[in-house]
Scaffold this motif. Structure first.
Motif, PDB file in Angstrom:
ATOM      1  N   ILE A 222      -4.403  -3.606 -10.210  1.00 18.49           N
ATOM      2  CA  ILE A 222      -3.296  -2.866 -10.148  1.00 18.49           C
ATOM      3  C   ILE A 222      -2.091  -3.357  -9.222  1.00 18.49           C
ATOM      4  O   ILE A 222      -0.876  -3.682  -9.673  1.00 18.49           O
ATOM      5  N   THR A 223      -2.384  -3.439  -8.109  1.00 16.52           N
ATOM      6  CA  THR A 223      -1.487  -4.104  -7.114  1.00 16.52           C
ATOM      7  C   THR A 223      -0.958  -5.342  -7.282  1.00 16.52           C
ATOM      8  O   THR A 223       0.189  -5.659  -7.068  1.00 16.52           O
ATOM      9  N   GLY A 224      -2.025  -6.267  -7.708  1.00 16.06           N
ATOM     10  CA  GLY A 224      -1.841  -7.479  -8.065  1.00 16.06           C
ATOM     11  C   GLY A 224      -0.674  -7.768  -8.953  1.00 16.06           C
ATOM     12  O   GLY A 224       0.077  -8.553  -8.954  1.00 16.06           O
ATOM     13  N   VAL A 225      -0.744  -6.896 -10.227  1.00 15.09           N
ATOM     14  CA  VAL A 225       0.295  -6.861 -11.424  1.00 15.09           C
ATOM     15  C   VAL A 225       1.724  -6.384 -10.750  1.00 15.09           C
ATOM     16  O   VAL A 225       2.467  -7.218 -11.054  1.00 15.09           O
ATOM     17  N   GLU A 226       1.709  -5.527  -9.902  1.00 14.98           N
ATOM     18  CA  GLU A 226       2.928  -5.102  -9.396  1.00 14.98           C
ATOM     19  C   GLU A 226       3.581  -6.349  -8.577  1.00 14.98           C
ATOM     20  O   GLU A 226       4.566  -6.706  -8.366  1.00 14.98           O
ATOM     21  N   VAL A 227       2.694  -6.772  -7.719  1.00 15.15           N
ATOM     22  CA  VAL A 227       3.242  -8.242  -6.841  1.00 15.15           C
ATOM     23  C   VAL A 227       3.648  -9.161  -7.572  1.00 15.15           C
ATOM     24  O   VAL A 227       4.654  -9.666  -7.190  1.00 15.15           O
ATOM     25  N   VAL A 228       2.998  -9.568  -8.700  1.00 15.92           N
ATOM     26  CA  VAL A 228       3.193 -10.848  -9.336  1.00 15.92           C
ATOM     27  C   VAL A 228       4.506 -10.631 -10.280  1.00 15.92           C
ATOM     28  O   VAL A 228       5.249 -11.374 -10.227  1.00 15.92           O
ATOM     29  N   LEU A 229       4.843  -9.566 -11.014  1.00 10.96           N
ATOM     30  CA  LEU A 229       5.995  -9.203 -11.798  1.00 10.96           C
ATOM     31  C   LEU A 229       7.126  -9.015 -10.598  1.00 10.96           C
ATOM     32  O   LEU A 229       8.104  -9.750 -11.004  1.00 10.96           O
ATOM     33  N   GLY A 230       6.897  -8.365  -9.858  1.00 12.85           N
ATOM     34  CA  GLY A 230       8.105  -8.298  -8.789  1.00 12.85           C
ATOM     35  C   GLY A 230       8.444  -9.676  -8.244  1.00 12.85           C
ATOM     36  O   GLY A 230       9.813  -9.863  -8.221  1.00 12.85           O
ATOM     37  N   TYR A 231       7.519 -10.413  -7.921  1.00 10.05           N
ATOM     38  CA  TYR A 231       7.745 -11.519  -7.091  1.00 10.05           C
ATOM     39  C   TYR A 231       8.565 -12.621  -8.112  1.00 10.05           C
ATOM     40  O   TYR A 231       9.493 -13.419  -8.028  1.00 10.05           O
ATOM     41  N   ALA A 232       7.857 -12.690  -9.340  1.00 11.12           N
ATOM     42  CA  ALA A 232       8.244 -13.547 -10.545  1.00 11.12           C
ATOM     43  C   ALA A 232       9.615 -13.113 -10.874  1.00 11.12           C
ATOM     44  O   ALA A 232      10.860 -14.057 -11.036  1.00 11.12           O
TER      45      ALA A 232
ATOM     46  N   ALA B 200       9.123 -14.419   0.943  1.00 13.87           N
ATOM     47  CA  ALA B 200       8.745 -13.277  -0.005  1.00 13.87           C
ATOM     48  C   ALA B 200       7.508 -12.960  -0.425  1.00 13.87           C
ATOM     49  O   ALA B 200       7.122 -12.076  -0.784  1.00 13.87           O
ATOM     50  N   ALA B 201       6.751 -14.061  -0.379  1.00 17.00           N
ATOM     51  CA  ALA B 201       5.343 -14.086  -0.602  1.00 17.00           C
ATOM     52  C   ALA B 201       4.553 -13.324   0.298  1.00 17.00           C
ATOM     53  O   ALA B 201       3.705 -12.551  -0.200  1.00 17.00           O
ATOM     54  N   ILE B 202       5.076 -13.492   1.429  1.00 21.37           N
ATOM     55  CA  ILE B 202       4.408 -12.488   2.561  1.00 21.37           C
ATOM     56  C   ILE B 202       4.565 -11.189   2.437  1.00 21.37           C
ATOM     57  O   ILE B 202       3.979 -10.248   2.547  1.00 21.37           O
ATOM     58  N   ASN B 203       5.876 -10.909   2.248  1.00 20.85           N
ATOM     59  CA  ASN B 203       6.306  -9.450   2.102  1.00 20.85           C
ATOM     60  C   ASN B 203       6.235  -8.627   0.829  1.00 20.85           C
ATOM     61  O   ASN B 203       6.162  -7.560   0.737  1.00 20.85           O
ATOM     62  N   ALA B 204       5.818  -9.347  -0.224  1.00 21.76           N
ATOM     63  CA  ALA B 204       5.305  -8.794  -1.571  1.00 21.76           C
ATOM     64  C   ALA B 204       4.344  -7.603  -1.436  1.00 21.76           C
ATOM     65  O   ALA B 204       4.637  -6.566  -1.894  1.00 21.76           O
ATOM     66  N   THR B 205       3.370  -8.082  -0.998  1.00 26.55           N
ATOM     67  CA  THR B 205       2.197  -6.918  -0.865  1.00 26.55           C
ATOM     68  C   THR B 205       2.482  -5.800   0.096  1.00 26.55           C
ATOM     69  O   THR B 205       2.001  -4.583  -0.120  1.00 26.55           O
ATOM     70  N   VAL B 206       3.295  -6.394   1.001  1.00 28.44           N
ATOM     71  CA  VAL B 206       3.813  -5.089   1.931  1.00 28.44           C
ATOM     72  C   VAL B 206       4.646  -3.961   0.981  1.00 28.44           C
ATOM     73  O   VAL B 206       4.712  -2.971   1.095  1.00 28.44           O
TER      74      VAL B 206
ATOM     75  N   GLN C  84      -2.722   5.094  -8.320  1.00 26.46           N
ATOM     76  CA  GLN C  84      -3.587   4.199  -8.192  1.00 26.46           C
ATOM     77  C   GLN C  84      -2.991   2.896  -7.503  1.00 26.46           C
ATOM     78  O   GLN C  84      -1.909   2.971  -6.915  1.00 26.46           O
ATOM     79  N   GLY C  85      -3.798   1.900  -7.234  1.00 24.01           N
ATOM     80  CA  GLY C  85      -3.388   0.813  -6.630  1.00 24.01           C
ATOM     81  C   GLY C  85      -4.074   0.793  -4.969  1.00 24.01           C
ATOM     82  O   GLY C  85      -4.687   1.791  -4.558  1.00 24.01           O
ATOM     83  N   LEU C  86      -3.926  -0.190  -4.371  1.00 17.71           N
ATOM     84  CA  LEU C  86      -4.505  -0.201  -3.089  1.00 17.71           C
ATOM     85  C   LEU C  86      -3.872   0.313  -1.992  1.00 17.71           C
ATOM     86  O   LEU C  86      -4.542   0.964  -1.178  1.00 17.71           O
ATOM     87  N   GLY C  87      -2.536   0.640  -2.096  1.00 19.40           N
ATOM     88  CA  GLY C  87      -1.866   1.607  -1.249  1.00 19.40           C
ATOM     89  C   GLY C  87      -2.400   3.069  -1.188  1.00 19.40           C
ATOM     90  O   GLY C  87      -2.519   3.678  -0.262  1.00 19.40           O
ATOM     91  N   PHE C  88      -2.471   3.270  -2.385  1.00 18.46           N
ATOM     92  CA  PHE C  88      -3.035   4.847  -2.866  1.00 18.46           C
ATOM     93  C   PHE C  88      -4.218   4.938  -2.386  1.00 18.46           C
ATOM     94  O   PHE C  88      -4.724   5.891  -1.800  1.00 18.46           O
ATOM     95  N   TYR C  89      -5.223   3.995  -2.347  1.00 16.36           N
ATOM     96  CA  TYR C  89      -6.572   4.123  -2.234  1.00 16.36           C
ATOM     97  C   TYR C  89      -6.770   4.053  -0.703  1.00 16.36           C
ATOM     98  O   TYR C  89      -7.386   5.022  -0.149  1.00 16.36           O
TER      99      TYR C  89
ATOM    100  N   GLY D  93      -2.553 -11.153  -0.701  1.00 17.51           N
ATOM    101  CA  GLY D  93      -1.206 -11.513   0.108  1.00 17.51           C
ATOM    102  C   GLY D  93      -1.601 -13.044   0.126  1.00 17.51           C
ATOM    103  O   GLY D  93      -0.550 -13.963  -0.263  1.00 17.51           O
ATOM    104  N   LEU D  94      -2.916 -13.486   0.735  1.00 16.76           N
ATOM    105  CA  LEU D  94      -3.141 -14.682   0.854  1.00 16.76           C
ATOM    106  C   LEU D  94      -3.299 -15.659  -0.444  1.00 16.76           C
ATOM    107  O   LEU D  94      -2.861 -17.024  -0.614  1.00 16.76           O
ATOM    108  N   ALA D  95      -3.651 -15.031  -1.544  1.00 15.97           N
ATOM    109  CA  ALA D  95      -3.506 -15.682  -2.827  1.00 15.97           C
ATOM    110  C   ALA D  95      -2.451 -16.266  -3.494  1.00 15.97           C
ATOM    111  O   ALA D  95      -1.948 -17.320  -3.799  1.00 15.97           O
ATOM    112  N   LEU D  96      -1.255 -15.275  -3.132  1.00 20.50           N
ATOM    113  CA  LEU D  96       0.090 -15.475  -3.579  1.00 20.50           C
ATOM    114  C   LEU D  96       0.650 -16.399  -2.719  1.00 20.50           C
ATOM    115  O   LEU D  96       1.188 -17.583  -3.282  1.00 20.50           O
ATOM    116  N   PHE D  97       0.416 -16.407  -1.410  1.00 19.76           N
ATOM    117  CA  PHE D  97       0.904 -17.420  -0.473  1.00 19.76           C
ATOM    118  C   PHE D  97       0.516 -18.814  -0.701  1.00 19.76           C
ATOM    119  O   PHE D  97       1.185 -19.877  -0.677  1.00 19.76           O
ATOM    120  N   GLY D  98      -0.834 -18.667  -1.138  1.00 18.91           N
ATOM    121  CA  GLY D  98      -1.475 -20.157  -1.326  1.00 18.91           C
ATOM    122  C   GLY D  98      -1.220 -20.745  -2.569  1.00 18.91           C
ATOM    123  O   GLY D  98      -1.005 -21.975  -2.658  1.00 18.91           O
TER     124      GLY D  98
END
Length: 268
Positions: free
Chosen positions: A71-81, A195-201, A213-218, A242-247
């Motif tokens: 769930i969090t990954g979808v939010e991150v990828v969509l917002g970043y893209a 931006a990749a570093i801050n996306a998950t934040v 739902q999501g890791l922040g909620f968890y 975050g490391l995956a997006l940065f990578g």
């Protein structure tokens, strides 16, 4: 290089370990100190949990962790893209337009100074607890570093190089593709990485404020239940995300500007 000269997977693994042994040793020492300092200093488990317990309890709750990571990954990828797609052309336009530099650029700088998370309660009250407000927060967190670095990148071509391109008879488009764009990409990737570093934040804090739902909620829920072991497990998965997006951004940098000194100095 002939295929027979290419190193085998075991050889590549040995070379990677030889290059990375200091990082591996540092992280190993960090987790060992964390593990045993709890015993040495008598730290209660409800305050700080040993890494071994985090792994054990996190594995027991792995299904929920993986689902919330998705769930969090979808939010991150969509917002970043979306941020990349919109910020790069805007930065290019501002760099080439004196009107936009006098109007849009000051506005962008002013909005960048405002903590983006301050908008999160507004977006959640307007749009609810669904996916869209989280994507917007991630977008805002990523958009401004990219656009500001893009403006700097496309405005930094030296006057001498510009005149040389004109003297060769190259058209404006050819000069942009062959000279200005390659020269701007290293600085653009500074914005992409930041931006990749801050996306998950952005995604995690948006989920703290309003989500089911999501890791922040968890992390928020398990912390409220006095479960620091599961909270650290959630933080670990958030770090991996975050490391995956940065990578991925770093991989794109190596593919697009392999000639730049910042890439050539990186271990391969």
């Amino acid at each position: 290089m002939a295929s027979s000269d290419r190193p085998s997977p075991p050889e590549r693994a040995v070379r990677w370990i030889a290059r990375s042994w200091m990082s591996i040793a540092f992280f190993a020492a960090f987790f060992l100190i964390w593990e045993y300092s709890i015993v040495w200093f008598g730290i209660p488990r409800y305050i700080l949990t040993p890494p071994s317990v985090v792994v054990t309890k996190g594995w027991a709750d792995i299904d929920r962790l993986l689902y919330y990571t998705w769930i969090t990954g979808v939010e991150v990828v969509l917002g970043y893209a979306v941020a990349v797609i919109l910020a790069l052309p805007l930065g290019l336009a501002i760099a080439f337009s004196s009107i936009l530099r006098r109007t849009i650029y000051p506005f962008v700088v002013c909005v960048e100074m405002v903590p983006k998370i301050a908008f999160a309660p507004l977006f959640i009250s307007w749009l609810g607890f669904g996916l869209l407000p989280k994507v917007i927060i991630v977008f805002l967190v990523c958009f401004f570093p990219i656009v500001l670095n893009a403006i700097l990148a496309f405005s930094s071509l030296s006057e001498e190089l510009s005149r040389f391109s004109v003297s060769t008879g190259a058209s404006a488009w050819r000069t942009f593709v062959k000279v200005r764009l390659p020269a701007a990409l290293p600085q653009c990737f500074v914005g992409f990485k930041y931006a990749a570093i801050n996306a998950t934040v952005g995604a995690a804090i948006a989920e703290f404020i309003g989500s089911d739902q999501g890791l922040g909620f968890y992390i928020q829920i398990v912390t409220g239940n006095m479960r620091p072991d599961l909270a650290f497990a959630g933080i670990f998965f958030l770090t991996i995300l975050g490391l995956a997006l940065f990578g991925l951004v770093t991989l794109a940098e190596r593919l697009l500007i392999p000639w730049h000194i910042s890439v050539r100095r990186q271990p391969h």
